[in-house]
Each structure stands twice: as structure tokens, then as C-alpha cells.
Design an enzyme around this catalytic site. Structure first.
Site, PDB file in Angstrom:
ATOM      1  N   ARG A  57       0.805  -1.225   0.000  1.00  0.00           N
ATOM      2  CA  ARG A  57       0.000   0.000   0.000  1.00  0.00           C
ATOM      3  C   ARG A  57       0.841   1.280   0.000  1.00  0.00           C
ATOM      4  O   ARG A  57       0.464   2.240  -0.650  1.00  0.00           O
ATOM      5  CB  ARG A  57      -1.051  -0.037   1.117  1.00  0.00           C
ATOM      6  CG  ARG A  57      -0.557   0.073   2.500  1.00  0.00           C
ATOM      7  CD  ARG A  57      -1.453  -0.673   3.447  1.00  0.00           C
ATOM      8  NE  ARG A  57      -1.164  -2.099   3.338  1.00  0.00           N
ATOM      9  CZ  ARG A  57      -2.061  -3.043   3.348  1.00  0.00           C
ATOM     10  NH1 ARG A  57      -3.318  -2.747   3.464  1.00  0.00           N
ATOM     11  NH2 ARG A  57      -1.699  -4.293   3.255  1.00  0.00           N
ATOM     12  N   THR A  58       1.961   1.292   0.699  1.00  0.00           N
ATOM     13  CA  THR A  58       2.736   2.538   0.754  1.00  0.00           C
ATOM     14  C   THR A  58       3.308   2.878  -0.622  1.00  0.00           C
ATOM     15  O   THR A  58       3.212   4.020  -1.087  1.00  0.00           O
ATOM     16  CB  THR A  58       3.860   2.432   1.809  1.00  0.00           C
ATOM     17  OG1 THR A  58       3.276   2.077   3.050  1.00  0.00           O
ATOM     18  CG2 THR A  58       4.604   3.745   1.968  1.00  0.00           C
ATOM     19  N   LYS A  85      23.352  -6.955  -4.894  1.00  0.00           N
ATOM     20  CA  LYS A  85      24.698  -7.353  -5.355  1.00  0.00           C
ATOM     21  C   LYS A  85      25.765  -6.809  -4.413  1.00  0.00           C
ATOM     22  O   LYS A  85      26.948  -6.833  -4.726  1.00  0.00           O
ATOM     23  CB  LYS A  85      24.949  -6.821  -6.771  1.00  0.00           C
ATOM     24  CG  LYS A  85      23.976  -7.361  -7.796  1.00  0.00           C
ATOM     25  CD  LYS A  85      24.267  -6.760  -9.165  1.00  0.00           C
ATOM     26  CE  LYS A  85      23.156  -7.062 -10.157  1.00  0.00           C
ATOM     27  NZ  LYS A  85      23.172  -6.138 -11.286  1.00  0.00           N
ATOM     28  N   ARG A 107      12.152   3.653   1.194  1.00  0.00           N
ATOM     29  CA  ARG A 107      11.889   2.704   2.284  1.00  0.00           C
ATOM     30  C   ARG A 107      13.125   1.836   2.425  1.00  0.00           C
ATOM     31  O   ARG A 107      13.692   1.371   1.434  1.00  0.00           O
ATOM     32  CB  ARG A 107      10.673   1.839   1.966  1.00  0.00           C
ATOM     33  CG  ARG A 107      10.581   0.637   2.889  1.00  0.00           C
ATOM     34  CD  ARG A 107       9.269  -0.072   2.827  1.00  0.00           C
ATOM     35  NE  ARG A 107       8.214   0.718   3.435  1.00  0.00           N
ATOM     36  CZ  ARG A 107       7.016   0.241   3.742  1.00  0.00           C
ATOM     37  NH1 ARG A 107       6.739  -1.023   3.505  1.00  0.00           N
ATOM     38  NH2 ARG A 107       6.100   1.007   4.281  1.00  0.00           N
ATOM     39  N   HIS A 135       7.819   5.951  10.395  1.00  0.00           N
ATOM     40  CA  HIS A 135       7.009   5.832   9.175  1.00  0.00           C
ATOM     41  C   HIS A 135       6.066   7.048   9.210  1.00  0.00           C
ATOM     42  O   HIS A 135       4.877   6.924   9.492  1.00  0.00           O
ATOM     43  CB  HIS A 135       6.227   4.513   9.215  1.00  0.00           C
ATOM     44  CG  HIS A 135       5.589   4.116   7.923  1.00  0.00           C
ATOM     45  ND1 HIS A 135       5.534   4.929   6.812  1.00  0.00           N
ATOM     46  CD2 HIS A 135       4.967   2.967   7.561  1.00  0.00           C
ATOM     47  CE1 HIS A 135       4.909   4.288   5.836  1.00  0.00           C
ATOM     48  NE2 HIS A 135       4.544   3.099   6.262  1.00  0.00           N
TER      49      HIS A 135
HETATM   50  N1  ASP Z   1       2.890  -1.277   6.586  1.00  0.00           N
HETATM   51  C1  ASP Z   1       3.425  -0.843   7.842  1.00  0.00           C
HETATM   52  C2  ASP Z   1       4.919  -0.643   7.769  1.00  0.00           C
HETATM   53  O1  ASP Z   1       5.488  -0.668   6.696  1.00  0.00           O
HETATM   54  C3  ASP Z   1       3.029  -1.715   8.972  1.00  0.00           C
HETATM   55  C4  ASP Z   1       3.481  -3.134   8.892  1.00  0.00           C
HETATM   56  O2  ASP Z   1       4.196  -3.537   7.970  1.00  0.00           O
HETATM   57  O3  ASP Z   1       3.082  -3.871   9.793  1.00  0.00           O
HETATM   58  O4  ASP Z   1       5.563  -0.445   8.778  1.00  0.00           O
END
Ligand code: ASP
Length: 312
Positions: A57-58, A85, A107, A135
Site C-alpha cells: 500500500r505505501t 549485489k 523505504r 514511518h
Molecule cells: N505497513 C506498515 C509498515 O510498513 C506496517 C506493517 O508492515 O506492519 O511499517
């Protein structure tokens, strides 16, 4: 562009309450907009989403947010990158910088890695989750969801329950909610309750029933098995018995308590499907919708200076 706006969004730590309010207010204008493409504020800008950890989703939400604002959006996944690598973080940063992106969304599995890259690049960086550190856009979208449902954040009792040890979502939410004068309670099994949380101005519980008593919002956290070496939780069934949000347990919270979860959910472990899918109580799909609005606001705010000075 407000003179005191931060250059990057690396965390909620360091943001002042008025800056948080400003992001939420800006996001509000996108929250109901059906077709934000009418305002291609980021047209001509390149947004690179560099994800060194899995995301559904992110990543999707940042991609949609960028595209709705007219940016050229490119996704880079770790599985196909040189990171696998053995490239160092600094080399990755130098490479990303050389691509002359106008905004980077990153991320990474290590806490602090996104900040390290931000120091080495010439454009704004948004932290899309770094290890168990922060986050920020998740906390902002959670705050927007709560504010829209409850009218305000100040004075609300919010219980954050589950795997606190590994949760960047919990950390960012605690920082944001306490900054906005909400009463935050956290609850986790003793093995998943970091001592440092107690210094963050929250009341800590090792009994979930006590923690959610009278809560206006119950925020459940995913059991992050991928970050556990083992032995931290009992079987999923036992975890559910003591730490799962069921209808019976939710009855202890306020009668109109809102149920939240950042996703992805372990149904039948930290949350029962009957609660997660209850349209009256669950705000989980609304959280996803607010994610796009918040990310549009953040992308817009962080790139305003560049746009004013002429995009590269
Ligand atoms: N989607 C959120 C995160 O990336 C929560 C999770 O993964 O539990 O931290």
C-alpha cells in the site's frame, strides 16, 4: 512555501504541532477530490520511489499520489537493484543523486538509512519507513483519518496495541499523537514492549483489556514475524487469545471507538475479521484512502521551493 518547512520528511520527530496541522490541512483538500489531476502541481518533476523493503500500500499510494499531481514517477525495487549485489548505502545514495530526481521516496530495512541517504542527495527525501524507526506518512494518514472521524486529536484516548518492539508505525504515531495532546496508551506482551517507549510520555500496559478501557481509538499493530528471530510470541492462536482485537474485547473501549490497523493484517492473529470488516467501527479502508491524500500533500509541500525556482 512556509519559511520553516523542513527540507525532508524523515520522521515525525522534529515536526512542530503547527507543521503537523499544516500537512493535515493540506491533505484535507485532496481527501475528497475525485480527480486531482486537474492540478498537475508536480508536472515536469521526476519522483523516484526507491523501496529496499517490500511494500504494497505505501508504494502504490506514493505512486498514485505522485501521478495524480502530474509527476513522472519511477519505482525502484530492491530485488532488482544493485543492493542485492552488495552495493553500499552510500553508493546507492550517490547513484540516486546522479539520476537528478526532484523528489525521492525511500523505504529501507535499517533504522536511520533514509536519513543517511538524505544527507547525500540534492533533493527532498520522504521516509516511507526505515527499520523500526519511523514511518511518518503512516502516522499522518492515521491522524487525518482520526481527525475526520472524531473532529479533533486533542484529548482523545488512543490505545496502540501489539508488536510495539518492531513497529515504526507505533513510534511515529506516539510522537504525533502526544504532540497533538492526545492521551496515548500502549499495550504489548512484555517481550514486545520496549522500555524506551515509557520515556515517550505514554502509559504502558501488559494487559490489553486494561489498555483499551474507554479508548476512543484502538490501533492494532501487525505481528512482524519477519523481524523476529523467534520465541517472542507464543503460537498465533495463543497470541489471538490474549492480544487479538475481538468484538468482546472491543466492548471495553468507548461505544463509538474507531478501530485502525496500518496493514497488512494478520487476520485471526492481532485482529478478528469480524472487527476488521465492521463498517461501523473499522476505519481501515479509510486509512488507505487518506494515505494518498497525505502523500499528495507531503509531495506538494516538499517540492514547493524547487517549483518556485524552476524544476530541473
Ligand atoms: N505497513 C506498515 C509498515 O510498513 C506496517 C506493517 O508492515 O506492519 O511499517
Amino acid at each position: 512555501m512556509p519559511a520553516d518547512a523542513p527540507r525532508h520528511l524523515l520522521g515525525i520527530a522534529g515536526l512542530q504541532p503547527h507543521q503537523i496541522m499544516r500537512i493535515l490541512d493540506e491533505a484535507e483538500r485532496w481527501a475528497d477530490a475525485r480527480d486531482a489531476r486537474a492540478e498537475p502541481l508536480l508536472a515536469g518533476l521526476t519522483q523516484i520511489n526507491a523501496f529496499f523493503e517490500p511494500s504494497t500500500r505505501t508504494l502504490l499510494s506514493f505512486e498514485i499520489a505522485g501521478k495524480r499531481l502530474g509527476a513522472d514517477v519511477v519505482n525502484m525495487h530492491a530485488a532488482g537493484s544493485s543492493v542485492t549485489k552488495g552495493e553500499t548505502l552510500i553508493d546507492t545514495a550517490v547513484t540516486l543523486n546522479a539520476m537528478r530526481a526532484d523528489v525521492l521516496v525511500i523505504r529501507h530495512g535499517s533504522s536511520g538509512a533514509v536519513g543517511l541517504i538524505a544527507d547525500k542527495v540534492g533533493c527532498p527525501v520522504l521516509n516511507a519507513g526505515d527499520g523500526s524507526h519511523e514511518h511518518p506518512t503512516q502516522a499522518l494518514l492515521d491522524a487525518l483519518t482520526i481527525r475526520r472521524r472524531k473532529g479533533a486529536l486533542a484529548g482523545l484516548r488512543v490505545a496502540i496495541c501489539g508488536d510495539l518492539l518492531h513497529s515504526r508505525v507505533a513510534r511515529s504515531n506516539i510522537l504525533l499523537l502526544t504532540a497533538m495532546a492526545a492521551e496515548v496508551r500502549v499495550a504489548a506482551p512484555a517481550t514486545l514492549l520496549p522500555a524506551a517507549l515509557k520515556a515517550m510520555g505514554v502509559a504502558a500496559f501488559t494487559d490489553m483489556d486494561e489498555a483499551i478501557e474507554g479508548a476512543d481509538v484502538v490501533m492494532m499493530l501487525r505481528v512482524q514475524r519477519e523481524r523476529m528471530a523467534g520465541g517472542l510470541i507464543p503460537s498465533p492462536r495463543e497470541y489471538h487469545a490474549f492480544w487479538g482485537l475481538t468484538r468482546e474485547r472491543l466492548a471495553r473501549a468507548a461505544p463509538d471507538a474507531l478501530v485502525m490497523h496500518p496493514g497488512p493484517m494478520n487476520r485471526g492473529v492481532e485482529i478478528a475479521s469480524s472487527v476488521a470488516d465492521d463498517p461501523e467501527r473499522s476505519a481501515i479502508t479509510e486509512q488507505v484512502a487518506m494515505g494518498v491524500a497525505v502523500r499528495m500533500a507531503c509531495l506538494d509541500l516538499l517540492t514547493r521551493d524547487q517549483r518556485a525556482g524552476g524544476a530541473s
